[in-house]
Design a protein around this motif. Sequence first.
Motif, mmCIF file in Angstrom:
data_model
loop_
_atom_site.group_PDB
_atom_site.id
_atom_site.type_symbol
_atom_site.label_atom_id
_atom_site.label_comp_id
_atom_site.label_asym_id
_atom_site.label_seq_id
_atom_site.Cartn_x
_atom_site.Cartn_y
_atom_site.Cartn_z
ATOM 1 N N GLY A 255 0.818 -1.211 0.000
ATOM 2 C CA GLY A 255 0.000 0.000 0.000
ATOM 3 C C GLY A 255 0.849 1.257 0.000
ATOM 4 N N PHE A 256 1.983 1.219 0.735
ATOM 5 C CA PHE A 256 2.901 2.365 0.714
ATOM 6 C C PHE A 256 3.426 2.604 -0.697
ATOM 7 N N ALA A 257 3.853 1.541 -1.369
ATOM 8 C CA ALA A 257 4.368 1.694 -2.733
ATOM 9 C C ALA A 257 3.318 2.318 -3.644
ATOM 10 N N GLU A 258 2.087 1.862 -3.519
ATOM 11 C CA GLU A 258 1.010 2.391 -4.367
ATOM 12 C C GLU A 258 0.730 3.855 -4.078
ATOM 13 N N LYS A 259 0.678 4.227 -2.809
ATOM 14 C CA LYS A 259 0.389 5.624 -2.457
ATOM 15 C C LYS A 259 1.561 6.539 -2.800
ATOM 16 N N LEU A 260 2.783 6.048 -2.610
ATOM 17 C CA LEU A 260 3.944 6.874 -2.937
ATOM 18 C C LEU A 260 3.967 7.195 -4.427
ATOM 19 N N VAL A 261 3.743 6.196 -5.260
ATOM 20 C CA VAL A 261 3.758 6.412 -6.709
ATOM 21 C C VAL A 261 2.616 7.335 -7.122
ATOM 22 N N LYS A 262 1.468 7.147 -6.521
ATOM 23 C CA LYS A 262 0.338 8.026 -6.821
ATOM 24 C C LYS A 262 0.655 9.463 -6.429
ATOM 25 N N GLY A 263 1.388 9.628 -5.328
ATOM 26 C CA GLY A 263 1.748 10.967 -4.858
ATOM 27 C C GLY A 263 2.810 11.642 -5.698
ATOM 28 N N ALA A 264 3.420 10.899 -6.638
ATOM 29 C CA ALA A 264 4.467 11.480 -7.484
ATOM 30 C C ALA A 264 3.929 12.571 -8.390
ATOM 31 N N ALA A 265 2.627 12.734 -8.429
ATOM 32 C CA ALA A 265 2.044 13.845 -9.187
ATOM 33 C C ALA A 265 2.299 15.177 -8.504
ATOM 34 N N THR A 266 2.693 15.160 -7.236
ATOM 35 C CA THR A 266 2.985 16.390 -6.500
ATOM 36 C C THR A 266 4.466 16.717 -6.581
ATOM 37 N N ASP A 267 4.772 17.994 -6.477
ATOM 38 C CA ASP A 267 6.173 18.439 -6.565
ATOM 39 C C ASP A 267 7.021 17.852 -5.440
ATOM 40 N N SER A 268 6.453 17.768 -4.232
ATOM 41 C CA SER A 268 7.251 17.320 -3.089
ATOM 42 C C SER A 268 7.676 15.862 -3.233
ATOM 43 N N ILE A 269 6.778 14.991 -3.691
ATOM 44 C CA ILE A 269 7.133 13.578 -3.851
ATOM 45 C C ILE A 269 8.063 13.391 -5.050
ATOM 46 N N ARG A 270 7.844 14.164 -6.112
ATOM 47 C CA ARG A 270 8.775 14.082 -7.248
ATOM 48 C C ARG A 270 10.178 14.448 -6.812
ATOM 49 N N ALA A 271 10.289 15.498 -6.008
ATOM 50 C CA ALA A 271 11.611 15.912 -5.523
ATOM 51 C C ALA A 271 12.213 14.855 -4.613
ATOM 52 N N LEU A 272 11.374 14.214 -3.804
ATOM 53 C CA LEU A 272 11.860 13.167 -2.910
ATOM 54 C C LEU A 272 12.383 11.976 -3.702
ATOM 55 N N LEU A 273 11.666 11.570 -4.741
ATOM 56 C CA LEU A 273 12.086 10.425 -5.549
ATOM 57 C C LEU A 273 13.332 10.739 -6.367
ATOM 58 N N ALA A 274 13.615 12.010 -6.555
ATOM 59 C CA ALA A 274 14.824 12.396 -7.295
ATOM 60 C C ALA A 274 16.077 12.239 -6.447
ATOM 61 N N LYS B 120 -1.217 6.802 6.950
ATOM 62 C CA LYS B 120 -0.397 7.277 8.064
ATOM 63 C C LYS B 120 1.039 6.784 7.953
ATOM 64 N N HIS B 121 1.208 5.520 7.587
ATOM 65 C CA HIS B 121 2.562 4.969 7.506
ATOM 66 C C HIS B 121 3.305 5.462 6.275
ATOM 67 N N THR B 122 2.580 5.802 5.236
ATOM 68 C CA THR B 122 3.221 6.457 4.090
ATOM 69 C C THR B 122 3.761 7.811 4.518
ATOM 70 N N GLY B 123 2.973 8.548 5.282
ATOM 71 C CA GLY B 123 3.452 9.830 5.805
ATOM 72 C C GLY B 123 4.702 9.671 6.641
ATOM 73 N N PHE B 124 4.742 8.624 7.456
ATOM 74 C CA PHE B 124 5.940 8.382 8.264
ATOM 75 C C PHE B 124 7.147 8.071 7.396
ATOM 76 N N LEU B 125 6.984 7.194 6.413
ATOM 77 C CA LEU B 125 8.114 6.803 5.569
ATOM 78 C C LEU B 125 8.634 7.984 4.747
ATOM 79 N N VAL B 126 7.732 8.842 4.311
ATOM 80 C CA VAL B 126 8.165 10.055 3.600
ATOM 81 C C VAL B 126 8.952 10.954 4.549
ATOM 82 N N ALA B 127 8.461 11.092 5.782
ATOM 83 C CA ALA B 127 9.180 11.910 6.766
ATOM 84 C C ALA B 127 10.548 11.311 7.082
ATOM 85 N N LEU B 128 10.621 9.990 7.175
ATOM 86 C CA LEU B 128 11.903 9.328 7.429
ATOM 87 C C LEU B 128 12.877 9.590 6.291
#
Length: 547
Positions: A95-114, A428-436
């Motif tokens: 579920g984290f993988a799915e939500k993270l990829v879906k969130g890549a439409a936002t600038d913040s997640i794109r920058a994180l994945l870079a 919630k756990h996706t938010g944690f992993l992004v923060a980590l």
Amino acid sequence: MTLKFNLFTLGIGICMGSSALAQDYSTYSQFNQRVTSLAAANSSMVNIQSLTKTTGGKDIWMITIGTGNTGQKPGIAIVGGVEGSHLLGAELALGFAEKLVKGAATDSIRALLAKTTFYVFPNMSPDAGEQYFAKLRYARNGNARSTDDDRDGKVNEDGFEDLDGDGRITWMRVEDPTGKYRVNPEDPRSLVLANPAKGETGKYLLFSEGIDNDKDGQFNEDGEGGIQFNKNMSFNYPNFQPGAGEFAVSENENRALLDRLFELSNVFAVVTFGPNNNLSAPVVFSPAGISKRIITGYFEPDTKINALVSDVYNKQTGSRDAPKTSPGGGDFSQWAYFHYGRFSFSTPGWWVPKSKPDTTAKEKPLLIEDAVPNYLRWAKSQGITGTYKEWTKINHPDFPGKVVEVGGIDPFALINPPYKLVDGLVTKHTGFLVALAKMAPQLDIVNIETEKAGDNLTRITLTVMNKGAIASQTKVGERSYWVKKIAVKVITTNSQNVVSGRKNQVLDAIEGYGNQTLSWLVQGSGNLSIEAGSPTTGSKKIEITLK
């Protein structure tokens, strides 16, 4: 009484009918479809690979998420399904993988994945997890390998029997004056150990539902469900215990995961969704644990990082009232710290909330530490049904003339939430992993100074800084070849010479937001380069003009 003990005493079963644990958790085939669909729809940032197949022929998936050169950026490994009965762990990882990829439409997640790579190993126990969906259902953690758990020369000869014909395996209690268990006075649906020191006497023997097929006095001690992923690791390996295997890392899935992780030198942290919990409640420093030849305790600087990350976890997830857990031998999350040398964080992701007494029903606060009454009260308040089997009398061939009853609570209910809660937990756990990931170690070179130190000599001084909140590596990792330290290199031309200072050197761990100042005396003229970096911190290269 710990949660682990309560799980044993309460009974193993599967909820049926109108249960909150409706079969919304993904079957193996559904899980595979989700993995392959994720990659097919997001090929620019998602790569999948089957690392191996289990003894039962099921794929062990690795999902790599990131952009650019994924192997050259700090990485986090997320591992789910370390125990097959913990269905939530696999759902949280995928579920984290799915939500993270879906969130890549936002600038913040794109920058994180870079700048960060995520390696997701969503389900390490697919053989065991399928038992939840089987015709005869019970909590299972071992894979499909046939084993001789009782070491009598036969394999799988004493498995479960469904004595009451309801398609699930629970527990059976036998009235006997030598029994060590008594009815919980706060809730008669539960059994607890009698305490002779308090004048308590037992009334029941307790066994898993079944027959003593080989007449050795044990029940269901050698059935299907062979080697457990979470008991087959090399740290504190539990020799000769059922489910541990004949030797450490004997199974395809264990060996394939470890081989790949050792190849991934850029991983700075491992997050496990499993029974151990050092996130809602961090580990505590114990000097005795690091004074031995074989280290069994966390180094103090690493406990401080654990506490820092724990605080972030609790804020992101709203975690509270976590049950006490004790890591077992051969488990993955301890291996990730002690043998892999990385920051290792683990959480079950969910536990039964502490229930409040229903004053309208004249309920009193629970005083005996027992997970069953707490769960049953909470389930009632949530409208959850079908997760408890009333004790029912049966005739048992091994106990002629005795009162034998089958019943108990579904262990899936104690460690897996109603599926309707899963999406919120994943969020919630996706938010944690992004923060980590945002706390990852990040190297920079600052405060660069050059001064003329004599004829054709230049003094170079600079500071290597960790801009991340997490240290560049663990203290236990400093002792491991597999954890690469920060390497600093002065790259000169043929006409230049490093007179003072080390041309090539490695640095021990730099704490979060910490730094180390270095200096060289260089003879010559022109330009030279200085590069600092490691797989877990990234690299930084600067150009210096000699004076």
